[in-house]
Design a protein around this motif. Structure first.
Motif, PDB file in Angstrom:
ATOM      1  N   LEU A  17      -3.665   4.046  -3.689  1.00  0.00           N
ATOM      2  CA  LEU A  17      -3.076   3.285  -2.586  1.00  0.00           C
ATOM      3  C   LEU A  17      -3.772   1.937  -2.421  1.00  0.00           C
ATOM      4  CD1 LEU A  17      -1.180   3.147  -0.093  1.00  0.00           C
ATOM      5  CD2 LEU A  17      -3.045   4.193   1.195  1.00  0.00           C
ATOM      6  N   ALA A  18      -5.098   1.918  -2.493  1.00  0.00           N
ATOM      7  CA  ALA A  18      -5.842   0.673  -2.338  1.00  0.00           C
ATOM      8  C   ALA A  18      -5.558  -0.294  -3.484  1.00  0.00           C
ATOM      9  CB  ALA A  18      -7.330   0.967  -2.249  1.00  0.00           C
ATOM     10  N   ILE A  19      -5.434   0.204  -4.707  1.00  0.00           N
ATOM     11  CA  ILE A  19      -5.106  -0.661  -5.848  1.00  0.00           C
ATOM     12  C   ILE A  19      -3.715  -1.248  -5.672  1.00  0.00           C
ATOM     13  CG2 ILE A  19      -4.619  -0.656  -8.331  1.00  0.00           C
ATOM     14  CD1 ILE A  19      -6.973   1.312  -8.631  1.00  0.00           C
ATOM     15  N   ALA A  20      -2.774  -0.445  -5.198  1.00  0.00           N
ATOM     16  CA  ALA A  20      -1.413  -0.958  -4.968  1.00  0.00           C
ATOM     17  C   ALA A  20      -1.399  -2.025  -3.873  1.00  0.00           C
ATOM     18  CB  ALA A  20      -0.479   0.189  -4.598  1.00  0.00           C
ATOM     19  N   ILE A  21      -2.125  -1.787  -2.789  1.00  0.00           N
ATOM     20  CA  ILE A  21      -2.208  -2.777  -1.713  1.00  0.00           C
ATOM     21  C   ILE A  21      -2.871  -4.054  -2.228  1.00  0.00           C
ATOM     22  CG2 ILE A  21      -3.323  -3.304   0.493  1.00  0.00           C
ATOM     23  CD1 ILE A  21      -2.913  -0.344   1.227  1.00  0.00           C
ATOM     24  N   GLY A  22      -3.953  -3.905  -2.976  1.00  0.00           N
ATOM     25  CA  GLY A  22      -4.663  -5.058  -3.512  1.00  0.00           C
ATOM     26  C   GLY A  22      -3.825  -5.849  -4.492  1.00  0.00           C
ATOM     27  N   LYS A  23      -3.067  -5.159  -5.320  1.00  0.00           N
ATOM     28  CA  LYS A  23      -2.217  -5.843  -6.301  1.00  0.00           C
ATOM     29  C   LYS A  23      -1.189  -6.719  -5.605  1.00  0.00           C
ATOM     30  CE  LYS A  23      -0.561  -6.599 -10.403  1.00  0.00           C
ATOM     31  NZ  LYS A  23      -1.138  -7.689 -11.128  1.00  0.00           N
ATOM     32  N   LEU A  24      -0.701  -6.276  -4.448  1.00  0.00           N
ATOM     33  CA  LEU A  24       0.311  -7.033  -3.722  1.00  0.00           C
ATOM     34  C   LEU A  24      -0.268  -8.129  -2.840  1.00  0.00           C
ATOM     35  CD1 LEU A  24       2.626  -4.087  -2.670  1.00  0.00           C
ATOM     36  CD2 LEU A  24       3.021  -5.741  -4.500  1.00  0.00           C
ATOM     37  N   THR A  25      -1.520  -7.998  -2.418  1.00  0.00           N
ATOM     38  CA  THR A  25      -2.042  -8.915  -1.414  1.00  0.00           C
ATOM     39  C   THR A  25      -3.150  -9.860  -1.893  1.00  0.00           C
ATOM     40  OG1 THR A  25      -3.612  -7.255  -0.646  1.00  0.00           O
ATOM     41  CG2 THR A  25      -1.493  -7.347   0.468  1.00  0.00           C
ATOM     42  N   ILE A  26      -3.824  -9.569  -2.978  1.00  0.00           N
ATOM     43  CA  ILE A  26      -4.890 -10.448  -3.457  1.00  0.00           C
ATOM     44  C   ILE A  26      -4.257 -11.700  -4.049  1.00  0.00           C
ATOM     45  CG2 ILE A  26      -6.778 -10.693  -5.110  1.00  0.00           C
ATOM     46  CD1 ILE A  26      -7.393  -7.763  -4.720  1.00  0.00           C
ATOM     47  N   LYS A  27      -4.786 -12.862  -3.650  1.00  0.00           N
ATOM     48  CA  LYS A  27      -4.193 -14.127  -4.068  1.00  0.00           C
ATOM     49  C   LYS A  27      -4.313 -14.340  -5.578  1.00  0.00           C
ATOM     50  CE  LYS A  27      -4.047 -18.966  -2.751  1.00  0.00           C
ATOM     51  NZ  LYS A  27      -4.612 -19.981  -1.853  1.00  0.00           N
TER      52      LYS A  27
ATOM     53  N   MET B 218      -5.080  -6.788 -13.490  1.00  0.00           N
ATOM     54  CA  MET B 218      -6.135  -7.149 -12.541  1.00  0.00           C
ATOM     55  C   MET B 218      -7.432  -7.447 -13.276  1.00  0.00           C
ATOM     56  SD  MET B 218      -5.468  -4.381  -9.533  1.00  0.00           S
ATOM     57  CE  MET B 218      -6.555  -5.108  -8.350  1.00  0.00           C
ATOM     58  N   GLY B 219      -8.197  -8.402 -12.744  1.00  0.00           N
ATOM     59  CA  GLY B 219      -9.506  -8.707 -13.275  1.00  0.00           C
ATOM     60  C   GLY B 219     -10.559  -7.787 -12.676  1.00  0.00           C
ATOM     61  N   LEU B 220     -11.779  -7.936 -13.167  1.00  0.00           N
ATOM     62  CA  LEU B 220     -12.877  -7.098 -12.684  1.00  0.00           C
ATOM     63  C   LEU B 220     -13.153  -7.275 -11.195  1.00  0.00           C
ATOM     64  CD1 LEU B 220     -15.091  -5.059 -13.396  1.00  0.00           C
ATOM     65  CD2 LEU B 220     -16.562  -7.001 -13.930  1.00  0.00           C
ATOM     66  N   PRO B 221     -13.193  -8.508 -10.658  1.00  0.00           N
ATOM     67  CA  PRO B 221     -13.459  -8.638  -9.214  1.00  0.00           C
ATOM     68  C   PRO B 221     -12.410  -7.950  -8.342  1.00  0.00           C
ATOM     69  CG  PRO B 221     -13.709 -10.754 -10.303  1.00  0.00           C
ATOM     70  CD  PRO B 221     -13.133  -9.822 -11.304  1.00  0.00           C
ATOM     71  N   ALA B 222     -11.147  -8.063  -8.713  1.00  0.00           N
ATOM     72  CA  ALA B 222     -10.090  -7.423  -7.928  1.00  0.00           C
ATOM     73  C   ALA B 222     -10.175  -5.908  -8.039  1.00  0.00           C
ATOM     74  CB  ALA B 222      -8.721  -7.910  -8.394  1.00  0.00           C
ATOM     75  N   LEU B 223     -10.495  -5.403  -9.220  1.00  0.00           N
ATOM     76  CA  LEU B 223     -10.613  -3.954  -9.390  1.00  0.00           C
ATOM     77  C   LEU B 223     -11.782  -3.397  -8.580  1.00  0.00           C
ATOM     78  CD1 LEU B 223      -9.547  -1.422 -10.875  1.00  0.00           C
ATOM     79  CD2 LEU B 223     -11.339  -1.842 -12.551  1.00  0.00           C
ATOM     80  N   LEU B 224     -12.930  -4.086  -8.613  1.00  0.00           N
ATOM     81  CA  LEU B 224     -14.072  -3.629  -7.822  1.00  0.00           C
ATOM     82  C   LEU B 224     -13.771  -3.672  -6.331  1.00  0.00           C
ATOM     83  CD1 LEU B 224     -17.065  -5.246  -9.726  1.00  0.00           C
ATOM     84  CD2 LEU B 224     -16.420  -2.844  -9.666  1.00  0.00           C
ATOM     85  N   ALA B 225     -13.087  -4.718  -5.895  1.00  0.00           N
ATOM     86  CA  ALA B 225     -12.757  -4.837  -4.474  1.00  0.00           C
ATOM     87  C   ALA B 225     -11.795  -3.732  -4.040  1.00  0.00           C
ATOM     88  CB  ALA B 225     -12.152  -6.204  -4.189  1.00  0.00           C
TER      89      ALA B 225
ATOM     90  N   THR C   3     -11.140  -0.768  -5.492  1.00  0.00           N
ATOM     91  CA  THR C   3     -11.681   0.590  -5.549  1.00  0.00           C
ATOM     92  C   THR C   3     -12.759   0.802  -4.480  1.00  0.00           C
ATOM     93  OG1 THR C   3     -13.159  -0.088  -7.349  1.00  0.00           O
ATOM     94  CG2 THR C   3     -11.109   1.016  -7.962  1.00  0.00           C
ATOM     95  N   SER C   4     -13.476  -0.257  -4.106  1.00  0.00           N
ATOM     96  CA  SER C   4     -14.409  -0.129  -2.976  1.00  0.00           C
ATOM     97  C   SER C   4     -13.641   0.171  -1.699  1.00  0.00           C
ATOM     98  CB  SER C   4     -15.215  -1.412  -2.806  1.00  0.00           C
ATOM     99  OG  SER C   4     -16.028  -1.634  -3.927  1.00  0.00           O
TER     100      SER C   4
ATOM    101  N   GLY D 112     -10.718   1.542  -1.590  1.00  0.00           N
ATOM    102  CA  GLY D 112     -10.176   2.882  -1.763  1.00  0.00           C
ATOM    103  C   GLY D 112     -11.182   3.965  -1.417  1.00  0.00           C
ATOM    104  N   HIS D 113     -12.446   3.756  -1.753  1.00  0.00           N
ATOM    105  CA  HIS D 113     -13.468   4.735  -1.399  1.00  0.00           C
ATOM    106  C   HIS D 113     -13.706   4.767   0.105  1.00  0.00           C
ATOM    107  CE1 HIS D 113     -14.242   5.200  -5.661  1.00  0.00           C
ATOM    108  NE2 HIS D 113     -15.029   6.215  -5.355  1.00  0.00           N
ATOM    109  N   LEU D 114     -13.649   3.613   0.762  1.00  0.00           N
ATOM    110  CA  LEU D 114     -13.765   3.618   2.222  1.00  0.00           C
ATOM    111  C   LEU D 114     -12.604   4.371   2.858  1.00  0.00           C
ATOM    112  CD1 LEU D 114     -14.953  -0.030   2.930  1.00  0.00           C
ATOM    113  CD2 LEU D 114     -16.262   2.077   3.158  1.00  0.00           C
ATOM    114  N   LEU D 115     -11.396   4.129   2.355  1.00  0.00           N
ATOM    115  CA  LEU D 115     -10.239   4.879   2.856  1.00  0.00           C
ATOM    116  C   LEU D 115     -10.402   6.367   2.580  1.00  0.00           C
ATOM    117  CD1 LEU D 115      -7.173   2.712   1.741  1.00  0.00           C
ATOM    118  CD2 LEU D 115      -8.048   3.021   4.051  1.00  0.00           C
ATOM    119  N   GLY D 116     -10.884   6.694   1.386  1.00  0.00           N
ATOM    120  CA  GLY D 116     -11.052   8.093   1.005  1.00  0.00           C
ATOM    121  C   GLY D 116     -12.065   8.825   1.863  1.00  0.00           C
ATOM    122  N   VAL D 117     -13.182   8.181   2.154  1.00  0.00           N
ATOM    123  CA  VAL D 117     -14.202   8.813   3.005  1.00  0.00           C
ATOM    124  C   VAL D 117     -13.616   9.080   4.390  1.00  0.00           C
ATOM    125  CG1 VAL D 117     -16.378   8.384   4.206  1.00  0.00           C
ATOM    126  CG2 VAL D 117     -16.188   7.931   1.777  1.00  0.00           C
ATOM    127  N   GLY D 118     -12.919   8.103   4.936  1.00  0.00           N
ATOM    128  CA  GLY D 118     -12.295   8.301   6.253  1.00  0.00           C
ATOM    129  C   GLY D 118     -11.268   9.405   6.237  1.00  0.00           C
TER     130      GLY D 118
END
Length: 86
Positions: free
Chosen positions: A30-40, A57-64, A66-67, A69-75
């Motif tokens: 879910l976070a990767i999909a949101i990021g793909k649509l919203t990261i400039k 996606m590049g490395l910075p976007a992937l790290l952002a 998935t980070s 996504g982990h926050l969403l996952g913990v919650g």
């Protein structure tokens, strides 16, 4: 005044199980999909070894993403555990 019993209150944390892994994977997708649509600039350098695997996606976007996504996952995992669903 801080009560020592309040400091010792720890929410129940679940042990690892396949259900927890599925929740974390879904939150990361879910976070990767949101990021793909919203990261400039999702394809900013440095690039991944096979960028088409993650939709260009590049490395910075992937790290952002998935980070995030982990926050969403913990919650989600803690919320579902406290609700009794996991």
């Amino acid at each position: 005044m801080i009560y020592l019993s309040l400091l010792a209150a720890v929410p129940p944390t679940p042990e690892w199980s396949p259900k927890i892994a599925i929740v974390m994977i879904l939150c990361n997708i879910l976070a990767i999909a949101i990021g793909k649509l919203t990261i400039k600039y999702p394809s900013a350098d440095p690039q991944l070894p096979s960028p088409q695997m993650f939709g260009g996606m590049g490395l910075p976007a992937l790290l952002a993403t998935t980070s995030f996504g982990h926050l969403l996952g913990v919650g989600a995992i803690l919320g579902l555990t406290n609700a009794g669903a996991l």
